[in-house]
Design a protein around this motif. Structure first.
Motif, PDB file in Angstrom:
ATOM      1  N   PRO A   1       0.791  -1.232   0.000  1.00  9.56           N
ATOM      2  CA  PRO A   1       0.000   0.000   0.000  1.00  9.56           C
ATOM      3  C   PRO A   1       0.824   1.283   0.000  1.00  9.56           C
ATOM      4  O   PRO A   1       0.288   2.349  -0.280  1.00  9.56           O
ATOM      5  CB  PRO A   1      -0.822  -0.113   1.288  1.00  9.56           C
ATOM      6  CG  PRO A   1       0.052  -0.919   2.203  1.00  9.56           C
ATOM      7  CD  PRO A   1       0.745  -1.913   1.308  1.00  9.56           C
ATOM      8  N   GLY A   2       2.105   1.156   0.289  1.00 10.65           N
ATOM      9  CA  GLY A   2       2.941   2.357   0.299  1.00 10.65           C
ATOM     10  C   GLY A   2       2.934   3.082  -1.031  1.00 10.65           C
ATOM     11  O   GLY A   2       3.062   4.307  -1.079  1.00 10.65           O
ATOM     12  N   VAL A   3       2.763   2.329  -2.116  1.00  8.76           N
ATOM     13  CA  VAL A   3       2.698   2.948  -3.449  1.00  8.76           C
ATOM     14  C   VAL A   3       1.479   3.868  -3.534  1.00  8.76           C
ATOM     15  O   VAL A   3       1.547   4.948  -4.131  1.00  8.76           O
ATOM     16  CB  VAL A   3       2.650   1.875  -4.549  1.00  8.76           C
ATOM     17  CG1 VAL A   3       2.472   2.510  -5.927  1.00  8.76           C
ATOM     18  CG2 VAL A   3       3.925   1.030  -4.519  1.00  8.76           C
ATOM     19  N   TYR A   4       0.360   3.440  -2.940  1.00  8.66           N
ATOM     20  CA  TYR A   4      -0.825   4.303  -2.916  1.00  8.66           C
ATOM     21  C   TYR A   4      -0.488   5.634  -2.256  1.00  8.66           C
ATOM     22  O   TYR A   4      -0.884   6.705  -2.736  1.00  8.66           O
ATOM     23  CB  TYR A   4      -1.976   3.642  -2.145  1.00  8.66           C
ATOM     24  CG  TYR A   4      -2.531   2.372  -2.728  1.00  8.66           C
ATOM     25  CD1 TYR A   4      -2.311   2.001  -4.050  1.00  8.66           C
ATOM     26  CD2 TYR A   4      -3.295   1.524  -1.932  1.00  8.66           C
ATOM     27  CE1 TYR A   4      -2.838   0.833  -4.568  1.00  8.66           C
ATOM     28  CE2 TYR A   4      -3.836   0.344  -2.443  1.00  8.66           C
ATOM     29  CZ  TYR A   4      -3.594  -0.001  -3.757  1.00  8.66           C
ATOM     30  OH  TYR A   4      -4.126  -1.155  -4.268  1.00  8.66           O
ATOM     31  N   GLY A   5       0.210   5.549  -1.125  1.00  2.93           N
ATOM     32  CA  GLY A   5       0.580   6.772  -0.410  1.00  2.93           C
ATOM     33  C   GLY A   5       1.489   7.666  -1.233  1.00  2.93           C
ATOM     34  O   GLY A   5       1.312   8.895  -1.260  1.00  2.93           O
ATOM     35  N   GLU A   6       2.448   7.066  -1.909  1.00  2.00           N
ATOM     36  CA  GLU A   6       3.355   7.851  -2.767  1.00  2.00           C
ATOM     37  C   GLU A   6       2.569   8.550  -3.867  1.00  2.00           C
ATOM     38  O   GLU A   6       2.805   9.733  -4.171  1.00  2.00           O
ATOM     39  CB  GLU A   6       4.417   6.931  -3.383  1.00  2.00           C
ATOM     40  CG  GLU A   6       5.404   6.366  -2.384  1.00  2.00           C
ATOM     41  CD  GLU A   6       6.243   5.240  -2.975  1.00  2.00           C
ATOM     42  OE1 GLU A   6       6.198   5.048  -4.222  1.00  2.00           O
ATOM     43  OE2 GLU A   6       6.932   4.551  -2.200  1.00  2.00           O
ATOM     44  N   ASN A   7       1.624   7.826  -4.477  1.00  2.00           N
ATOM     45  CA  ASN A   7       0.824   8.397  -5.560  1.00  2.00           C
ATOM     46  C   ASN A   7      -0.069   9.529  -5.046  1.00  2.00           C
ATOM     47  O   ASN A   7      -0.185  10.580  -5.691  1.00  2.00           O
ATOM     48  CB  ASN A   7      -0.031   7.315  -6.209  1.00  2.00           C
ATOM     49  CG  ASN A   7       0.795   6.267  -6.960  1.00  2.00           C
ATOM     50  OD1 ASN A   7       1.951   6.516  -7.307  1.00  2.00           O
ATOM     51  ND2 ASN A   7       0.217   5.106  -7.198  1.00  2.00           N
ATOM     52  N   ILE A   8      -0.718   9.319  -3.907  1.00  2.00           N
ATOM     53  CA  ILE A   8      -1.586  10.348  -3.321  1.00  2.00           C
ATOM     54  C   ILE A   8      -0.778  11.597  -2.984  1.00  2.00           C
ATOM     55  O   ILE A   8      -1.184  12.727  -3.307  1.00  2.00           O
ATOM     56  CB  ILE A   8      -2.297   9.797  -2.063  1.00  2.00           C
ATOM     57  CG1 ILE A   8      -3.360   8.769  -2.464  1.00  2.00           C
ATOM     58  CG2 ILE A   8      -2.942  10.937  -1.252  1.00  2.00           C
ATOM     59  CD1 ILE A   8      -3.881   7.935  -1.300  1.00  2.00           C
ATOM     60  N   ARG A   9       0.381  11.401  -2.349  1.00  2.00           N
ATOM     61  CA  ARG A   9       1.208  12.560  -1.962  1.00  2.00           C
ATOM     62  C   ARG A   9       1.733  13.301  -3.187  1.00  2.00           C
ATOM     63  O   ARG A   9       1.821  14.541  -3.179  1.00  2.00           O
ATOM     64  CB  ARG A   9       2.357  12.106  -1.070  1.00  2.00           C
ATOM     65  CG  ARG A   9       1.903  11.705   0.337  1.00  2.00           C
ATOM     66  CD  ARG A   9       3.075  11.460   1.265  1.00  2.00           C
ATOM     67  NE  ARG A   9       3.840  10.282   0.908  1.00  2.00           N
ATOM     68  CZ  ARG A   9       3.546   9.038   1.273  1.00  2.00           C
ATOM     69  NH1 ARG A   9       2.460   8.807   2.014  1.00  2.00           N
ATOM     70  NH2 ARG A   9       4.309   8.018   0.920  1.00  2.00           N
ATOM     71  N   ALA A  10       2.060  12.568  -4.237  1.00  2.00           N
ATOM     72  CA  ALA A  10       2.575  13.217  -5.451  1.00  2.00           C
ATOM     73  C   ALA A  10       1.502  14.093  -6.097  1.00  2.00           C
ATOM     74  O   ALA A  10       1.778  15.220  -6.533  1.00  2.00           O
ATOM     75  CB  ALA A  10       3.071  12.158  -6.439  1.00  2.00           C
ATOM     76  N   ILE A  11       0.269  13.583  -6.166  1.00  2.00           N
ATOM     77  CA  ILE A  11      -0.831  14.377  -6.739  1.00  2.00           C
ATOM     78  C   ILE A  11      -1.091  15.604  -5.868  1.00  2.00           C
ATOM     79  O   ILE A  11      -1.264  16.718  -6.368  1.00  2.00           O
ATOM     80  CB  ILE A  11      -2.106  13.527  -6.872  1.00  2.00           C
ATOM     81  CG1 ILE A  11      -1.883  12.382  -7.860  1.00  2.00           C
ATOM     82  CG2 ILE A  11      -3.287  14.382  -7.333  1.00  2.00           C
ATOM     83  CD1 ILE A  11      -2.976  11.316  -7.825  1.00  2.00           C
TER      84      ILE A  11
END
Length: 233
Positions: free
Chosen positions: A211-221
């Motif tokens: 799920p860390g990838v989800y967090g990276e994607n959310i933070r990047a947006i």
């Protein structure tokens, strides 16, 4: 739901693992999403068929943030109570879905939900002016509704700018649905949007086991959008 114009990221579960919705929702919330967006399609108003009230009721216990239900259906009115009872916080209906949108918005608020109004890419904003006191959110579609993963329609940027000017200081969210990425998020945030729906841009590359990838994607947006508004710390 207290009103703020801060950037909110609303992942669309249309891009999640359908066999694992509970875990997917818990994962995106743990990784920092603000709202959870549920795309309801009827195979009639839009060329796809997705979720109904029972699905919304099933995932409601897993959602601790905001359940944002986008009704891409026609007619809308017969189903408002069912989706409200299923736990929707925001119910959004399309301006194009029926002849009596004012009545529909009244019914949504009457059912205890925040009322959203969605506009397809080909729809202008003139009719919105007489509905501003009826809505809590206006969703601007930046793709033609029906399927995820479509390309962003850039002509909607000017629509959002004009809509933001029309709204003035009213507590109305502007939501963008379709083609949101780190490239398009800043364009819409600068134009005046505060709720960004993202499907593949959030879920791509991640899973409930990663799920860390989800967090990276959310933070990047979020970073890209906030940079465009000068809101970054």
């Amino acid at each position: 739901m207290s009103f703020t114009r801060s950037i909110k990221i609303a992942p669309s579960i249309l891009s999640a693992d359908f066999a694992n919705f509970g875990a997917e929702i818990r994962a995106i919330e743990a990784e920092g999403c603000d709202w959870v967006h549920v795309d309801v399609m009827d195979g009639h108003f839009v060329p796809n068929l997705t979720f109904g009230p029972p699905l919304c009721a099933a995932i409601r216990p897993h959602i601790k943030t905001v359940m944002d239900v986008h009704l891409m259906i026609s007619p809308v009115d017969p189903y408002i109570d069912a989706f409200a009872q299923a736990g929707a916080d925001v119910l959004t209906a399309h301006l194009e879905a029926g002849p009596h949108i004012h009545r529909t918005l009244q019914a949504i608020r009457g059912a205890g939900c925040k009322a959203g109004l969605a506009l397809n890419p080909g729809t202008g904003i003139d009719a919105v002016e007489h509905l501003l006191d009826m809505v809590d959110l206006i969703c601007v579609m930046t793709v033609n509704p029906g399927f995820g993963g479509q390309k962003f329609i850039h002509s909607q940027i000017d629509k959002v700018k004009r809509l933001r000017a029309m709204i003035g200081d009213r507590p109305i969210h502007i939501e963008i649905d379709g083609g949101i990425t780190t490239q398009t998020a800043p364009l819409m945030a600068a134009a005046g949007a505060d709720v960004l729906v993202a499907g593949s841009a959030v879920f791509k590359g991640g899973s409930v086991d990663n799920p860390g990838v989800y967090g990276e994607n959310i933070r990047a947006i979020r970073r890209a959008a906030e940079a465009a508004t000068g809101a970054m710390a």
